[in-house]
Design an enzyme around this catalytic site. Sequence first.
Site, short mmCIF file in Angstrom:
data_model
loop_
_atom_site.label_atom_id
_atom_site.label_comp_id
_atom_site.label_asym_id
_atom_site.label_seq_id
_atom_site.Cartn_x
_atom_site.Cartn_y
_atom_site.Cartn_z
CG ASP A 177 -25.63 7.21 -17.19
OD1 ASP A 177 -26.70 6.81 -17.69
OD2 ASP A 177 -24.69 6.45 -16.93
CG HIS A 178 -29.90 8.15 -21.62
ND1 HIS A 178 -28.74 7.77 -22.23
CD2 HIS A 178 -30.78 7.16 -21.81
CE1 HIS A 178 -28.93 6.59 -22.79
NE2 HIS A 178 -30.15 6.19 -22.55
CG HIS A 240 -25.90 3.51 -19.47
ND1 HIS A 240 -25.96 4.87 -19.34
CD2 HIS A 240 -25.68 3.27 -20.78
CE1 HIS A 240 -25.80 5.43 -20.54
NE2 HIS A 240 -25.61 4.47 -21.42
#
Length: 484
Positions: A177-178, A240
């Site tokens: 999950d950047h 996110h």
Amino acid sequence: MVSRVIPVEPFDLVIFGGTGDLARRKILPGLFRRFRAGQMPPDARVIGAARTEMDASAYRDMIRDGILKFGGEESRDSESLEAFLQRLDYVAIDATGEGGWQHLAGIMRPGVVRAFYFSVAPSLFGPLAERLHQHGIADQEARIVVEKPFGRDLESARALNQTLAAHFREEQIYRIDHYLGKETVQNLMAVRFGNVLFEPLWNNHYVDHIQITVAETVGVEGRGGYYDKSGAMRDMVQNHLMQLLCLIAMEPPFRFEAAAVRDEKLKVIHALKPVLAHHIVRGQYDADGDGPSYREEAGNPRSFTESFIAIRAEIANWRWAGVPFYLRTGKKLRARHSEIAVVFKDLPHTIFEGDQARHRNILSIRLQPNEGIDLFVTIKEPGPGGMRLIDRPLDMTFATALGEDGKDVPDAYERLIMDVIRGNQTLFMRGDEVEAAWAWTDPIIAGWERRNDVPKLYDPGSSGPDDALMLLHREGRRWRDIRG
Ligand code: NAP
């Protein structure tokens, strides 16, 4: 100030989907930046893999174009770029076929870290995992990296976890999950757990509410077909925003390491209350003078998919009981702006005249643009004329505080890929976290599907539908401005 870069171990990184958008736009430009920073050891290799037949030289040409287009200013360093490209190789492979696998097995080196980035559709995770084992390419220490979307509900996420678990231990699986790779997100943990100032206030005695906003200015554009089956809840909130909420709300882990951090995050997700229907606002952007509506862009004139969502969430535990967490995300909004704001309560008593509510402490954690943290404090307006109070931020913008134009700060993908090579899972989602997040999300989606809820239209360039403003107004609160 130049940051200290510690090289990682030698590695062979295979990128399945190495010719795709994500590889060309994010993964390879990110690796190039790490190469330039001196973090890739001299014998590290990156091997692109996809069905298209081409040789290593054609692949290097393709990636050179990608880095020149998406790699920013640093890509102009042509000497470094050519040296980096020499590290690349390419193998034509079909994830669902048998060709190419022997060749890949033959070029993998013993004694170096093996990592496999699954930058392909999730339906290919199973076939890839199976073949990596069949051909003896993945060893006991090999790591695999997978991208969102990780399922579209609890059932499909469970099935994906089971598919991967059939071939890899959880310690080998890195779910990206950047948002977790962002400098500010890690700094949030440094600020919370590295200072004595904040933790005593981090609870329902002192925090009035928390806002998490992820606003984009772009619409769905070319991704309309995919997005229309997903929507903002699945595409952004389940992963996110949920991850950001966990980091803000979790108990202090006993150590900053993967198992401890992920255990604490999981407890937060388990403590999330079901969301009431009137605490959810869904929106869809309308057409405006310059641009098409969501429905036009998605190619679905009867679409009920949300391009905007606002939710009032609550966490049922001692620390957070009664503190609303307002989450909001959407496309075609006023500005590209992501922020977590911890809004503290009013003073118990003010000794000054005037409106005390105006002077609230707010800790604002900006993820984009201009990553940094501001603590808004009340001070006296300088000069004569009596005691007038103003709010001013104590600014910790990273670009100014930590390096010339923030150049030394690695972007999220760079950091996360290097963490994979280091074997550090702290900033990746564990399988049980993903499933728990879906278990909270599924009934919310089922609820609006049952009610045939129609998203409210909103104007592109606005802050979303008016109902989202009301979500806070009716409780005497207001959203923070969305500004770039
Ligand atoms: P993409 O541009 O469509 O690329 C897909 C890649 O997979 C291509 O390299 C394609 O090359 C390869 N491929 C397709 N079928 C294959 C097969 N049977 N065997 C081997 N390779 C195959 O997709 P993308 O945008 O890069 O996205 C990749 C994954 O990351 C998707 O799951 C996506 O949801 C996720 N993701 C993407 C982004 C983004 O910004 N793009 C962001 C987050 C998550 P060939 O056609 O030559 O085989």
